[in-house]
Design a protein around this motif. Structure first.
Motif, PDB file in Angstrom:
ATOM      1  N   TYR A  33       8.755 -15.569  -2.695  1.00 28.57           N
ATOM      2  CA  TYR A  33       8.627 -14.439  -3.593  1.00 28.57           C
ATOM      3  C   TYR A  33       9.881 -13.684  -3.397  1.00 28.57           C
ATOM      4  N   TYR A  65       5.673 -19.030 -11.427  1.00 32.86           N
ATOM      5  CA  TYR A  65       5.582 -18.047 -10.360  1.00 32.86           C
ATOM      6  C   TYR A  65       5.340 -16.981 -10.914  1.00 32.86           C
ATOM      7  N   PHE A  72      -6.178 -10.848  -3.439  1.00 27.98           N
ATOM      8  CA  PHE A  72      -6.200 -12.277  -3.253  1.00 27.98           C
ATOM      9  C   PHE A  72      -7.774 -12.628  -2.894  1.00 27.98           C
ATOM     10  N   VAL A  75      -8.947 -13.591  -6.130  1.00 29.27           N
ATOM     11  CA  VAL A  75      -8.256 -14.714  -6.561  1.00 29.27           C
ATOM     12  C   VAL A  75      -8.618 -15.920  -5.901  1.00 29.27           C
ATOM     13  N   LYS A  76      -8.912 -15.924  -4.499  1.00 29.34           N
ATOM     14  CA  LYS A  76      -9.268 -17.003  -4.006  1.00 29.34           C
ATOM     15  C   LYS A  76     -10.767 -17.382  -4.132  1.00 29.34           C
ATOM     16  N   TYR A 140      -4.383 -17.827   2.076  1.00 31.17           N
ATOM     17  CA  TYR A 140      -3.761 -18.909   1.300  1.00 31.17           C
ATOM     18  C   TYR A 140      -4.878 -19.672   0.477  1.00 31.17           C
ATOM     19  N   LEU A 161      -2.608 -24.902  -8.102  1.00 35.48           N
ATOM     20  CA  LEU A 161      -2.499 -23.616  -7.846  1.00 35.48           C
ATOM     21  C   LEU A 161      -2.510 -23.055  -6.528  1.00 35.48           C
ATOM     22  N   GLU A 162      -1.435 -22.367  -6.141  1.00 30.19           N
ATOM     23  CA  GLU A 162      -1.289 -21.818  -4.813  1.00 30.19           C
ATOM     24  C   GLU A 162      -1.376 -20.071  -5.021  1.00 30.19           C
ATOM     25  N   ALA A 163      -1.862 -19.544  -4.064  1.00 30.68           N
ATOM     26  CA  ALA A 163      -1.821 -18.021  -3.967  1.00 30.68           C
ATOM     27  C   ALA A 163      -1.877 -17.525  -2.483  1.00 30.68           C
ATOM     28  N   SER A 171      -1.500 -10.402  -6.016  1.00 34.89           N
ATOM     29  CA  SER A 171      -1.540 -11.870  -5.491  1.00 34.89           C
ATOM     30  C   SER A 171      -0.220 -12.535  -6.153  1.00 34.89           C
ATOM     31  N   VAL A 173       1.449 -16.031  -7.052  1.00 31.58           N
ATOM     32  CA  VAL A 173       0.768 -17.208  -7.359  1.00 31.58           C
ATOM     33  C   VAL A 173       1.635 -18.335  -7.730  1.00 31.58           C
ATOM     34  N   HIS A 174       1.755 -19.408  -7.652  1.00 29.01           N
ATOM     35  CA  HIS A 174       2.440 -20.737  -7.900  1.00 29.01           C
ATOM     36  C   HIS A 174       1.681 -21.390  -8.868  1.00 29.01           C
TER      37      HIS A 174
END
Length: 306
Positions: A33, A65, A72, A75-76, A140, A161-163, A171, A173-174
């Motif tokens: 980040y 990104y 989060f 999002v999760k 995560y 997707l990662e967050a 959040s 995110v990738h």
């Protein structure tokens, strides 16, 4: 017996090592980040989005990104649900419908990929992706969608997707998207971009013939366009959760078009009224398909967890 257990742990990995891997991945994303934060503030998107891409030996990949203005926790919980990815991906102009079906312990998300104009799903290509929640931890999230075969004989389609959480209820995110082209697919795609799609460009710049910077074209440009379309769809889906459930679909399709319209050189294909009309018809087709999938053995409910 002790020796057997030690050997088994060495081969399969222990729960502790798996947890350490997840923790390491979360730390690696969070460590990314600070390095991209300045690029999130000033970029060609005019939004907190940063894009990297490459093309090598038939594989094209895009890494995006960004910062979502959503907690989060939201999002999760939202993006770990496979059925939600159908409502996300179907915003893409080329996705004619989507179904999510659970067989045993495996979720299969099928994207019906077609042309930019309206098409019934029977005329589109069913891209079958295995959905997997790799990690869903308090700090995560990592989910993947993977498919071996795609349209135009493309291969190894990968969405990831990662967050991780940020301060202020946001959040980081990738999002990554990639696929591989074989020899036949490469020839067909090159012919397409040399003729019909010769004016289509992506978002990255490369050195031009005169040493000046020009927007990337070809397969790399196409993968960038698709990645951005999916990324913006993720945002739209999360934004629409603030809206009463009956109004969410209309908000999603309207907001997605408006966001993509900010980048007409790369993303504009249809006028807004045509896109909205197409998506309303395609949504009905999707509901029908999902209902049929639910009737098959192991299908699950079409509105499960949405």
């Amino acid at each position: 017996m002790l020796l057997f257990l030690l050997l088994a742990a060495a081969v399969t990995g222990s729960p502790a090592s798996a947890e350490e891997a997840v923790t390491g991945a979360a730390r690696a994303l969070l460590a990314k980040y600070p390095s991209v934060a300045p690029k999130l503030q000033k970029n060609l998107f005019g939004a907190p989005i940063y894009l990297e891409s490459f093309e090598n030996k038939g594989t094209a990949e895009v890494d995006m990104y960004g910062v979502f203005g959503h907690t989060f926790h939201q999002v999760k919980d939202t993006l770990a649900v496979p059925a939600n990815w159908c409502d996300i991906t179907s915003l893409h102009i080329n996705i004619k419908a989507c179904t999510a079906k659970k067989t045993g312990s495996t979720w299969l998300v099928t994207l019906y990929s077609g042309r930019k104009y309206y098409q019934p799903p029977g005329d589109a290509y069913p891209l079958k992706l295995t959905f997997r929640v790799v990690a869903q931890q308090p700090d995560y999230l990592n989910v993947t969608l993977q498919g071996d075969q795609g349209p135009l004989r493309t291969k190894d389609h990968r969405i990831r997707l990662e967050a991780v959480p940020l301060d202020g209820g946001k959040s980081f995110v990738h999002f990554s998207y990639s696929y591989r082209t074989g020899t036949i697919a490469t020839m067909a795609i090159k012919s397409y971009f040399a003729t019909v799609a010769r004016d289509k460009v992506g978002f990255s710049t490369v050195a031009g013939p005169n040493g000046n910077r020009v927007l990337v074209t070809g397969v790399r440009g196409a993968v960038e366009r698709n990645a951005v379309r999916y990324y913006l769809a993720l945002e739209c889906f999360l934004d629409a959760l603030k809206t009463p459930e009956k109004e969410r679909f209309e908000r999603r399709i309207g907001e997605w078009y408006d966001l993509t319209a900010r980048y007409p050189r790369q993303l504009k294909e249809l006028e807004k009224n045509e896109y909205l009309a197409n998506k309303r018809r395609e949504q009905q087709n999707q509901l029908t398909l999902q209902g049929e999938a639910a009737l098959l053995p192991g299908g699950g409910k079409p509105d499960e967890d949405t």
